[in-house]
Design a protein around this motif. Structure first.
Motif, PDB file in Angstrom:
ATOM      1  N   ALA A  35       0.947  -1.217  -0.081  1.00  0.00           N
ATOM      2  CA  ALA A  35      -0.002  -0.105   0.132  1.00  0.00           C
ATOM      3  C   ALA A  35       0.967   1.385  -0.002  1.00  0.00           C
TER       4      ALA A  35
ATOM      5  N   TYR B  21      -1.215  -1.815  -6.518  1.00  0.00           N
ATOM      6  CA  TYR B  21      -2.606  -2.432  -6.478  1.00  0.00           C
ATOM      7  C   TYR B  21      -2.881  -3.426  -7.426  1.00  0.00           C
TER       8      TYR B  21
ATOM      9  N   ARG C  26      -3.710  -7.100  -5.329  1.00  0.00           N
ATOM     10  CA  ARG C  26      -4.899  -6.744  -4.542  1.00  0.00           C
ATOM     11  C   ARG C  26      -6.078  -6.699  -5.794  1.00  0.00           C
ATOM     12  N   VAL C  27      -6.042  -6.312  -6.560  1.00  0.00           N
ATOM     13  CA  VAL C  27      -7.082  -6.409  -7.700  1.00  0.00           C
ATOM     14  C   VAL C  27      -7.036  -7.747  -8.176  1.00  0.00           C
TER      15      VAL C  27
ATOM     16  N   ASP D 238      -9.290   3.890  -3.613  1.00  0.00           N
ATOM     17  CA  ASP D 238      -9.625   2.476  -3.629  1.00  0.00           C
ATOM     18  C   ASP D 238     -11.078   2.282  -4.113  1.00  0.00           C
TER      19      ASP D 238
ATOM     20  N   LEU E 185     -11.317   2.357  -7.778  1.00  0.00           N
ATOM     21  CA  LEU E 185     -10.726   1.305  -8.622  1.00  0.00           C
ATOM     22  C   LEU E 185     -11.356  -0.045  -8.027  1.00  0.00           C
TER      23      LEU E 185
ATOM     24  N   SER F 261      -9.458  -4.233  -0.053  1.00  0.00           N
ATOM     25  CA  SER F 261      -9.493  -2.808  -0.358  1.00  0.00           C
ATOM     26  C   SER F 261      -9.206  -2.034   0.965  1.00  0.00           C
TER      27      SER F 261
END
Lengths: 139, 192
Positions: B6, B34, B37-38, B77, B80, B155
């Motif tokens: 992050a 990101y 995480r995505v 966040d 996204l 997120s």
């Protein structure tokens, strides 16, 4: 409200329990492929802009032309923007007049087969001028 | 935030501004921050490794297209993950139209295969197995419940923000998450 806060605290606690599980990891090279895809997309966009630039210029010119026509006063000073129905009626009237002129034009244009060619040419010129004048009036 | 990749708010605002100006380094940095995480989010929603890489690409492509119109107010966040969630829904709808079984194709081992490539072999095997079990349990949840739980996990969003994002009351979001997490624990804890 208190109940909601308590529920939120409990759910937050439960949600942290999920952290013990391993998160899925993108396949090797996925980020690099993504960066390449984004770069390719940018290049494609630039090329597309270059391709449509001339089309854009033509479209702008056409729009300008349409705009000018839109503003142009019709017969009796009315424009399509002012009163579309009246402008349509004016235009229809002009077409009726034009039709009669076209009849004259066709009649004279076919005359040479039976009559004097020079007279027919002169008459044809007159008919064309008359038609032009009518069409200009109706524009 | 429990993800080590992050970025802090100031650095994120700078990255977004540079990405808006088509700075390739900034886009790469956003993907770095990101991407995992995505990917994790869309994988947990779809259960398909191949679909997840496509969806990760779709999400970032849409982000790049929409970035000029994005006004950063500290809710990157939310933006996204909304794009990612919509990409998943669009794909599921398309798959439904084709009458194909898309959602949860039970490619369970695949995503965790990559996890096995790192670290201690025994730990890798155990953790990959745990990941598969979690994925199987997630597949049994309602899609809306699964999305709420995964949004909270991947997120930075609070449940209140998630409720706003999904346009549901906070109480609804919380009760769905509570129900979903309860089912997951019931499914996964007895065998631990």
């Amino acid at each position: 409200m208190k109940g909601l806060r308590q529920l939120e605290a409990a759910v937050e606690r439960d949600a942290r329990w999920l952290r013990q599980f391993p998160d899925p990891v993108p396949p090797p090279g996925a980020s690099e492929r993504l960066v390449a895809a984004l770069a390719s997309h940018r290049r494609g966009s630039d090329r597309a802009i270059e391709r449509i630039r001339p089309v854009g210029a033509i479209a702008a010119a056409l729009l300008l032309g349409v705009g000018l026509l839109w503003q142009m006063p019709a017969e009796r000073g009315r424009t399509v923007r002012d009163d579309p129905a009246a402008a349509l009626r004016d235009w229809s009237a002009a077409v009726d007049d034009s039709t009669s002129q076209v009849d004259r034009l066709v009649t004279h244009a076919w005359l040479p087969a039976d009559g004097d060619a020079e007279d027919a040419d002169a008459a044809l010129d007159d008919a064309i001028k008359s038609l032009d004048a009518t069409l200009e009036l109706g524009a | 935030m429990h993800f080590e990749d992050a970025v802090d708010e100031a650095a994120l605002a700078d990255l977004i501004e540079r990405a808006r100006r088509d700075d390739p380094g900034a886009l790469a940095a956003l993907i770095e921050a990101y991407g995992r995480r995505v990917y994790g989010f869309v994988y947990r929603l779809t259960g398909s490794r191949d679909a997840s890489e496509d969806l990760m690409q779709t999400t970032f492509l849409r982000l790049v297209r929409m970035l000029p119109g994005y006004v950063h107010q500290g809710k990157f966040d939310a933006w996204l993950f909304r794009i990612a969630g919509n990409a998943v829904r669009d794909r599921a709808r398309a798959a439904t139209r084709r009458d194909r079984h898309f959602a949860h194709s039970n490619e369970l081992a695949s995503a965790n295969r990559a996890a096995r490539d790192n670290g201690d072999p025994h730990a890798r095997a155990v953790s990959a197995e745990d990941g598969d079990r979690l994925q199987a349990a997630l597949a049994e949840l309602e899609p809306a419940d699964r999305e709420i739980v995964m949004l909270r996990h991947f997120s930075d969003l609070s449940f209140r923000e998630i409720a706003d994002l999904l346009n549901v009351p906070l109480g609804t979001a919380l009760s769905r998450a509570h129900r979903a997490l309860g089912r997951l624990r019931a499914r996964l804890e007895p065998s631990e």
